[in-house]
Motif scaffolding. Structure first.
Motif, PDB file in Angstrom:
ATOM      1  N   GLY A 141       0.701  -1.183   0.107  1.00  0.00           N
ATOM      2  CA  GLY A 141      -0.135  -0.050  -0.150  1.00  0.00           C
ATOM      3  C   GLY A 141       0.725   1.187  -0.083  1.00  0.00           C
ATOM      4  O   GLY A 141       0.292   2.217   0.020  1.00  0.00           O
ATOM      5  N   ALA A 142       2.044   1.232   0.193  1.00  0.00           N
ATOM      6  CA  ALA A 142       2.769   2.359   0.090  1.00  0.00           C
ATOM      7  C   ALA A 142       2.664   3.376  -1.208  1.00  0.00           C
ATOM      8  O   ALA A 142       2.814   4.444  -1.213  1.00  0.00           O
ATOM      9  CB  ALA A 142       4.436   2.032   0.227  1.00  0.00           C
ATOM     10  N   CYS A 143       2.305   2.724  -2.373  1.00  0.00           N
ATOM     11  CA  CYS A 143       1.991   3.260  -3.512  1.00  0.00           C
ATOM     12  C   CYS A 143       0.747   3.661  -3.802  1.00  0.00           C
ATOM     13  O   CYS A 143       0.358   4.220  -4.768  1.00  0.00           O
ATOM     14  CB  CYS A 143       2.484   2.605  -4.719  1.00  0.00           C
ATOM     15  N   THR A 144      -0.292   3.720  -2.805  1.00  0.00           N
ATOM     16  CA  THR A 144      -1.647   4.145  -3.075  1.00  0.00           C
ATOM     17  C   THR A 144      -1.853   5.531  -3.462  1.00  0.00           C
ATOM     18  O   THR A 144      -1.231   6.554  -2.915  1.00  0.00           O
ATOM     19  CB  THR A 144      -2.374   3.877  -1.743  1.00  0.00           C
ATOM     20  N   ALA A 169     -10.881  -1.703   5.356  1.00  0.00           N
ATOM     21  CA  ALA A 169     -10.445  -0.468   4.305  1.00  0.00           C
ATOM     22  C   ALA A 169      -8.937  -0.447   4.416  1.00  0.00           C
ATOM     23  O   ALA A 169      -8.330  -0.632   3.198  1.00  0.00           O
ATOM     24  CB  ALA A 169     -11.031   0.782   4.307  1.00  0.00           C
ATOM     25  N   MET A 170      -8.486  -0.506   5.477  1.00  0.00           N
ATOM     26  CA  MET A 170      -6.775  -0.301   5.760  1.00  0.00           C
ATOM     27  C   MET A 170      -6.069  -1.795   5.364  1.00  0.00           C
ATOM     28  O   MET A 170      -5.017  -1.430   5.514  1.00  0.00           O
ATOM     29  CB  MET A 170      -6.652   0.478   7.014  1.00  0.00           C
ATOM     30  N   GLN A 171      -6.630  -2.905   5.443  1.00  0.00           N
ATOM     31  CA  GLN A 171      -5.895  -4.047   5.651  1.00  0.00           C
ATOM     32  C   GLN A 171      -4.826  -4.080   4.546  1.00  0.00           C
ATOM     33  O   GLN A 171      -3.809  -4.974   4.931  1.00  0.00           O
ATOM     34  CB  GLN A 171      -7.045  -5.243   5.465  1.00  0.00           C
ATOM     35  N   GLY A 172      -4.840  -3.413   3.385  1.00  0.00           N
ATOM     36  CA  GLY A 172      -3.517  -3.749   2.267  1.00  0.00           C
ATOM     37  C   GLY A 172      -2.652  -2.726   2.519  1.00  0.00           C
ATOM     38  O   GLY A 172      -1.893  -2.728   1.688  1.00  0.00           O
ATOM     39  N   ILE A 186      -3.418   4.614  13.538  1.00  0.00           N
ATOM     40  CA  ILE A 186      -4.050   4.952  12.603  1.00  0.00           C
ATOM     41  C   ILE A 186      -5.711   4.665  12.616  1.00  0.00           C
ATOM     42  O   ILE A 186      -6.430   5.836  12.176  1.00  0.00           O
ATOM     43  CB  ILE A 186      -3.673   3.691  11.559  1.00  0.00           C
ATOM     44  N   ARG A 187      -6.113   3.831  13.390  1.00  0.00           N
ATOM     45  CA  ARG A 187      -7.477   3.775  13.390  1.00  0.00           C
ATOM     46  C   ARG A 187      -8.141   4.793  14.351  1.00  0.00           C
ATOM     47  O   ARG A 187      -9.005   5.609  13.720  1.00  0.00           O
ATOM     48  CB  ARG A 187      -7.935   2.496  14.215  1.00  0.00           C
ATOM     49  N   ALA A 188      -7.511   5.219  15.355  1.00  0.00           N
ATOM     50  CA  ALA A 188      -7.825   6.421  16.045  1.00  0.00           C
ATOM     51  C   ALA A 188      -7.847   7.758  15.399  1.00  0.00           C
ATOM     52  O   ALA A 188      -8.690   8.470  15.505  1.00  0.00           O
ATOM     53  CB  ALA A 188      -6.910   6.374  17.461  1.00  0.00           C
ATOM     54  N   ALA A 189      -6.665   7.774  14.415  1.00  0.00           N
ATOM     55  CA  ALA A 189      -6.558   8.900  13.678  1.00  0.00           C
ATOM     56  C   ALA A 189      -7.600   9.297  12.601  1.00  0.00           C
ATOM     57  O   ALA A 189      -8.246  10.159  12.469  1.00  0.00           O
ATOM     58  CB  ALA A 189      -5.212   9.249  13.139  1.00  0.00           C
TER      59      ALA A 189
END
Length: 154
Positions: free
Chosen positions: A45-48, A126-129, A140-143
């Motif tokens: 996911g770094a290239c999202t 949504a963030m799993q990848g 990340i979830r809290a943000a």
């Protein structure tokens, strides 16, 4: 024949082979280096980036397969919305090494555009990848929750 792309609201004529990954078009041809190379196989996911608002892994999208306007971390959202997401990242001290953060933020922004009040489970899905080698997933979830609240106030 050059390919015409709209990136962050600006038209670009790209004269590269059709099979060149969008990641390298953005970084090497256009000079937008906020999008990072991580794994090259769409696993980290770094290239999202976003294409027509959809979060995609730019390392796996060929130049000829780009179907709409491309948005990178440099062009993400209205300044106010982006500032709220970035501030949430700062408030929750999400970034440690920071390498994955542009991809994390691009994915989070796509999620919040689609679902302005995501649950923990929806955020996790949504963030799993998007991998974080520092393991700041709870931050990340809290943000994301914090950004969602700030965006609703606007």
């Amino acid at each position: 024949m050059p390919t015409s792309l709209t990136i962050n609201g600006t038209a670009h004529n790209i004269d590269l082979p059709d099979e060149v990954p969008l990641l390298w078009v953005l970084r090497d041809e256009v000079g937008l280096t906020g999008t990072k190379f991580g794994c090259g196989v769409a696993a980290c996911g770094a290239c999202t980036v976003q294409i027509d608002g959809e979060a995609v892994r730019s390392c796996q999208v060929a130049l000829s397969d780009v179907w709409g306007e491309v948005t990178t971390i440099e062009g993400l959202g209205a300044p106010e919305a982006m500032a709220k997401i970035q501030q949430a990242w700062v408030d929750h001290q999400v970034a440690q090494c920071g390498y994955c953060q542009s991809g994390q933020i691009m994915q989070a922004a796509a999620l919040l555009a689609e679902n302005p009040s995501p649950s923990d489970a929806e955020i996790d899905e949504a963030m799993q990848g998007n991998l974080c080698r520092c393991g700041t997933y709870p931050r990340i979830r809290a943000a994301i929750h914090s950004a969602a609240g700030k965006l609703k106030e606007a």
